[in-house]
Write an enzyme that holds these catalytic residues in place. Sequence first.
Site: not given
Length: 335
Positions: A202, A245, A249
């Site tokens: 993302h 996440h 990350d």
Amino acid sequence: MVLMGPHSALRLLPLKTQAIRFVLLLLLSVLILAVALLVTNARMPDPKVVRPLPDIGFEVFPKVGWLEHLTDVCIFILNFLSLLVVFKLYLLHRQNEGLDELQPFSCCPLIGKIIFGVWDSGRQSGIEKRDAHLIAWIRYFTTYFIVLLFRAIVVVMTSYPATDNHCQNPMKITNPVKNVIMTLVTFGSGSIHCGDLMFSGHTVSITLSLLVQWIYGSMLHWVFRPASVLLVLLSFYSIIASRSHYTDDILVSFYITVTTFLVLRHSPDGAPWQLQLLIGWWPCCVSNEETEDSDRNPTFVAVEVFLPHGDYQCAERISEEKTTVGPACGNFGHW
């Protein structure tokens, strides 16, 4: 003496050819990542045995599961703004080349002016307006495919415990081929995948949109920078609060994406010649030769030649096709 680079003997691809072929290369990297996600999903530690890792972001922001949908909304808006920037750069390119403005809505001038009006902030960014839309497009997709290929390797190497989201009760992949296809078609949003934590996919998309709007959007209007920053911060908060996440990350993904994008500098040749080698041999998907382009007008190019006695000679020539000999010195210092 003229410095000769290793790419001086190579025929560089037209920008439009690069713009199309690097999209296909991105799709190939998504396909490779989709296969890697099958491995990560199978290797993920059992959530009943291994609990989520301690994370300061999780401690600071309370869990709000539905914010996962807000992340998708923010990504959609950021991607739309990036497409708007590229389209408006194309209109700015046409104006810079002395071409007529597009007027498809002659019956409704107001709509035509809003959609096809030329935006120019007047900001001196050091980036030429000519072909800026194609170069921005190429930088976006080359960065995207490189980072996704790297992510496919990283997510397979180390399996992290699932965060406190739906992956605590992971679904089994009963049809791997279908899951790969769904990953390719929906860019992951419609497929089953857990364990692909380090690093965030993302965030790659979010950061790329931020870079396009920060660097190129500012050539059009000042509003792109603050708007993109606010959307990015909201996206990062949503990712952490929804436990999609770990915080690391996001940080690692942000750093990798920014670094890769800046290494692939804005260049009138498009992608670096090394990357063009990946697509230069293709027998399909647009010609390898530059064709006559209605968006191009003859331009004067100054060539500086160092003579033996220290004198300088400046020659002007009309060129319809750009070729680069040695490093593009004018690009140093550009984003």
